[in-house]
Scaffold this motif. Structure first.
Motif, PDB file in Angstrom:
ATOM      1  N   THR A 159       2.218  -5.380 -39.746  1.00  0.00           N
ATOM      2  CA  THR A 159       3.400  -5.820 -38.886  1.00  0.00           C
ATOM      3  C   THR A 159       4.551  -5.089 -39.266  1.00  0.00           C
ATOM      4  N   VAL A 160       5.416  -4.481 -38.231  1.00  0.00           N
ATOM      5  CA  VAL A 160       6.601  -3.870 -38.477  1.00  0.00           C
ATOM      6  C   VAL A 160       7.797  -4.438 -37.903  1.00  0.00           C
ATOM      7  N   VAL A 161       8.804  -4.604 -38.426  1.00  0.00           N
ATOM      8  CA  VAL A 161      10.170  -5.282 -38.201  1.00  0.00           C
ATOM      9  C   VAL A 161      10.763  -3.798 -37.699  1.00  0.00           C
ATOM     10  N   VAL A 162      11.274  -3.667 -36.459  1.00  0.00           N
ATOM     11  CA  VAL A 162      12.106  -2.825 -36.033  1.00  0.00           C
ATOM     12  C   VAL A 162      13.480  -3.195 -35.635  1.00  0.00           C
TER      13      VAL A 162
ATOM     14  N   ALA B  36      15.038   0.709 -21.238  1.00  0.00           N
ATOM     15  CA  ALA B  36      13.965   1.835 -20.872  1.00  0.00           C
ATOM     16  C   ALA B  36      13.542   3.017 -21.909  1.00  0.00           C
ATOM     17  N   ARG B  37      14.538   3.810 -22.329  1.00  0.00           N
ATOM     18  CA  ARG B  37      14.406   4.598 -23.207  1.00  0.00           C
ATOM     19  C   ARG B  37      13.762   4.225 -24.557  1.00  0.00           C
ATOM     20  N   ILE B  38      14.230   3.212 -25.039  1.00  0.00           N
ATOM     21  CA  ILE B  38      13.866   2.623 -26.577  1.00  0.00           C
ATOM     22  C   ILE B  38      12.633   2.269 -26.318  1.00  0.00           C
ATOM     23  N   SER B  39      12.150   1.350 -25.323  1.00  0.00           N
ATOM     24  CA  SER B  39      10.759   0.788 -25.132  1.00  0.00           C
ATOM     25  C   SER B  39       9.851   2.006 -24.913  1.00  0.00           C
ATOM     26  N   GLU B  40      10.097   3.127 -24.453  1.00  0.00           N
ATOM     27  CA  GLU B  40       9.381   4.334 -24.355  1.00  0.00           C
ATOM     28  C   GLU B  40       9.000   4.839 -25.782  1.00  0.00           C
ATOM     29  N   SER B  41      10.360   4.852 -26.577  1.00  0.00           N
ATOM     30  CA  SER B  41      10.046   5.493 -27.904  1.00  0.00           C
ATOM     31  C   SER B  41       9.345   4.434 -28.796  1.00  0.00           C
ATOM     32  N   LEU B  42       9.372   2.948 -28.461  1.00  0.00           N
ATOM     33  CA  LEU B  42       8.545   2.317 -29.298  1.00  0.00           C
ATOM     34  C   LEU B  42       6.950   2.140 -28.862  1.00  0.00           C
ATOM     35  N   MET B  43       6.749   2.773 -27.903  1.00  0.00           N
ATOM     36  CA  MET B  43       5.200   2.867 -27.497  1.00  0.00           C
ATOM     37  C   MET B  43       4.530   3.602 -28.503  1.00  0.00           C
ATOM     38  N   THR B  44       5.263   4.337 -29.529  1.00  0.00           N
ATOM     39  CA  THR B  44       4.557   5.049 -30.557  1.00  0.00           C
ATOM     40  C   THR B  44       3.843   4.121 -31.407  1.00  0.00           C
ATOM     41  N   LEU B  45       4.702   3.253 -31.722  1.00  0.00           N
ATOM     42  CA  LEU B  45       3.988   1.917 -32.502  1.00  0.00           C
ATOM     43  C   LEU B  45       2.998   1.285 -31.835  1.00  0.00           C
ATOM     44  N   VAL B  46       3.146   0.875 -30.602  1.00  0.00           N
ATOM     45  CA  VAL B  46       1.944   0.115 -29.824  1.00  0.00           C
ATOM     46  C   VAL B  46       0.729   0.981 -29.916  1.00  0.00           C
TER      47      VAL B  46
ATOM     48  N   LEU C 294      11.606  -1.186 -40.388  1.00  0.00           N
ATOM     49  CA  LEU C 294      12.194   0.196 -39.726  1.00  0.00           C
ATOM     50  C   LEU C 294      13.453  -0.027 -39.096  1.00  0.00           C
ATOM     51  N   ILE C 295      14.553   0.924 -39.475  1.00  0.00           N
ATOM     52  CA  ILE C 295      15.879   0.597 -39.029  1.00  0.00           C
ATOM     53  C   ILE C 295      16.044   2.092 -38.071  1.00  0.00           C
ATOM     54  N   LEU C 296      16.296   1.749 -37.006  1.00  0.00           N
ATOM     55  CA  LEU C 296      16.613   2.817 -35.903  1.00  0.00           C
ATOM     56  C   LEU C 296      17.900   2.832 -35.824  1.00  0.00           C
ATOM     57  N   THR C 297      18.837   3.968 -36.191  1.00  0.00           N
ATOM     58  CA  THR C 297      20.126   4.272 -35.986  1.00  0.00           C
ATOM     59  C   THR C 297      20.371   5.374 -35.351  1.00  0.00           C
ATOM     60  N   ASP C 298      21.924   6.069 -35.280  1.00  0.00           N
ATOM     61  CA  ASP C 298      22.135   7.123 -34.780  1.00  0.00           C
ATOM     62  C   ASP C 298      21.944   8.177 -35.734  1.00  0.00           C
ATOM     63  N   VAL C 299      21.590   8.376 -36.812  1.00  0.00           N
ATOM     64  CA  VAL C 299      21.399   9.432 -37.711  1.00  0.00           C
ATOM     65  C   VAL C 299      19.795   9.453 -37.939  1.00  0.00           C
ATOM     66  N   ASP C 300      19.218  10.809 -37.899  1.00  0.00           N
ATOM     67  CA  ASP C 300      17.957  10.904 -38.262  1.00  0.00           C
ATOM     68  C   ASP C 300      17.392  10.542 -39.658  1.00  0.00           C
TER      69      ASP C 300
ATOM     70  N   THR D 251      15.591   6.117 -39.449  1.00  0.00           N
ATOM     71  CA  THR D 251      15.623   7.231 -38.787  1.00  0.00           C
ATOM     72  C   THR D 251      16.078   6.902 -37.222  1.00  0.00           C
ATOM     73  N   SER D 252      16.260   7.869 -36.250  1.00  0.00           N
ATOM     74  CA  SER D 252      16.748   7.558 -34.998  1.00  0.00           C
ATOM     75  C   SER D 252      15.572   7.469 -34.278  1.00  0.00           C
ATOM     76  N   ALA D 253      15.733   6.763 -32.955  1.00  0.00           N
ATOM     77  CA  ALA D 253      14.760   6.504 -31.977  1.00  0.00           C
ATOM     78  C   ALA D 253      13.987   7.761 -31.625  1.00  0.00           C
ATOM     79  N   ASP D 254      14.831   8.898 -31.358  1.00  0.00           N
ATOM     80  CA  ASP D 254      14.511  10.241 -30.786  1.00  0.00           C
ATOM     81  C   ASP D 254      13.394  10.834 -31.967  1.00  0.00           C
ATOM     82  N   ARG D 255      13.510  10.550 -33.290  1.00  0.00           N
ATOM     83  CA  ARG D 255      12.743  11.117 -34.331  1.00  0.00           C
ATOM     84  C   ARG D 255      11.516  10.219 -34.806  1.00  0.00           C
ATOM     85  N   LEU D 256      11.448   9.101 -34.231  1.00  0.00           N
ATOM     86  CA  LEU D 256      10.346   7.898 -34.573  1.00  0.00           C
ATOM     87  C   LEU D 256       9.068   8.563 -34.735  1.00  0.00           C
TER      88      LEU D 256
END
Ligand code: ADP
Ligand code: MG
Length: 327
Positions: free
Chosen positions: A16-19, A43-53, A243-249, A306-311
């Motif tokens: 389990t991951v808590v994001v 929508a953008r965040i959901s797409e990047s979270l699909m890597t966890l799915v 997992l903490i997603l923020t605006d710095v990588d 990390t950031s959502a872009d670099r997840l």
């Protein structure tokens, strides 16, 4: 371990991951926070979270709500003569509902496009705080719109607000930021997650509630740091990764200085030492690193900032700051 080596160990069975999504996840800098902004960002965040799915994680998503609660409080101020406003706990509940809806909708769309059959549920989450938390004696967290001095003092006298001046910018309401103790819905969140449902919970750090002398719950006008609540929840449901997603990588030492040093992998002992040395300011990186530290101390295995872009890269061990618990 350098940042270029795989972090490893994340995927064992179905962990389990808590994001935790940052306050600017739904409204980016430069945006005004329209409905379209919220939808597009969700929508953008959901797409990047699909890597966890794709990696078959069980998923709990928490998020900030600063801009959204700010907008509701500003509405209350403007409409004060026409309709009753709401206490802060009710506003937090509203944003849990609306932001949960945006995420549910877009996560379901992303899942459908992949033909993944998983459900998404949002939990209006109450979080117990201690009635005698020292934070109640000295409210420090500014919320809502800036007010003229006279107006701020009138709210103080009429509504009992604590108000304070922010140098050069005006007056604002100050509320306490107590520590989260327990998430009331933790069992439901754990059970739904274990069944494979994606759970959105503890938005805005959760609705702060305390117990009355009679043992009833009552909401309190305070805000809880969303990273701290995420750590409590992660521990309560036995999550593997916070997992903490923020605006710095990633996290840096000497961030504001001339040559910031990026952190790739951090042991629990190093993490404690960096906190102790004051590397992370309160109100931004401080609560994130402290939240991960607390989670690891209480038996969590991994933390990642990390950031959502670099997840995706971060999950492969090529980006982000990885925190490693006791082995
Ligand atoms: P969030 O909305 O995701 O909680 P915050 O603004 O509270 O975001 O915290 C993230 C910010 O912390 C970054 O944008 C960065 O400017 C700041 N920051 C402060 N210290 C550090 C540090 N040591 N390393 C990286 N970022 C830092
Ligand atoms: Mg923050």
């Amino acid at each position: 371990m350098s940042v270029d080596e795989p972090a490893g160990g994340f995927v064992t069975g179905k962990p389990t991951v808590v994001v935790a999504l940052g306050g600017h996840a739904f409204v980016k800098r430069g945006e005004t926070g329209t409905h379209e902004d919220h939808r597009n960002n969700a929508a953008r965040i959901s797409e990047s979270l699909m890597t966890l799915v794709d990696r078959e994680y069980q998923l709990v998503i928490t998020h900030g709500n600063g801009p959204q609660v700010g907008a509701l409080l500003a509405q209350d101020e403007r409409c004060r003569d026409q309709q009753p406003g709401s206490p802060l706990d009710v506003h937090v509940a509203r944003t849990e509902g609306s932001l949960g809806y945006y995420l549910q909708q877009e996560l379901l769309n992303s899942l459908r496009r992949r033909s993944v059959r998983r459900f998404v549920v949002t939990v209006i989450t109450q979080v117990i705080v201690d009635g005698d938390d020292p934070a109640f004696e000295k409210p420090t967290k500014p919320i809502g719109p800036f007010l003229a001095r006279d107006e701020a003092l009138r709210r103080r006298d009429e509504l009992g607000w604590v108000v304070g001046e922010e140098k050069g910018r005006g007056w604002r309401r100050l509320v306490p930021s107590p520590m989260p103790r327990r998430v009331i819905q933790r069992d439901m969140i754990r059970e739904a997650t274990a069944k494979g449902h994606i759970v959105v919970a503890a938005g805005g750090g959760g609705i702060p509630v305390r117990k009355t002398a009679a043992g009833d719950y009552e909401g309190v006008e305070a805000v809880i740091d969303k990273d701290r609540t995420s750590a409590v929840l992660a521990q309560e449901i036995g999550a593997h990764l916070l997992l903490i997603l923020t605006d710095v990588d990633r996290v840096y030492l000497g961030y504001a200085g001339e040559s910031p040093k990026p952190l790739g992998a951090v042991t629990l002992a190093e993490c404690a030492a960096y906190i102790e040395a004051g590397h992370f300011p309160p109100g931004s990186m401080g609560p994130k690193v402290e939240a991960i530290h607390d989670f690891l101390i209480k038996g969590g295995s991994r933390g990642l900032i990390t950031s959502a872009d670099r997840l995706e890269e971060a999950l492969a061990g090529r980006a982000g700051t990885h925190f490693i618990g006791r082995i």
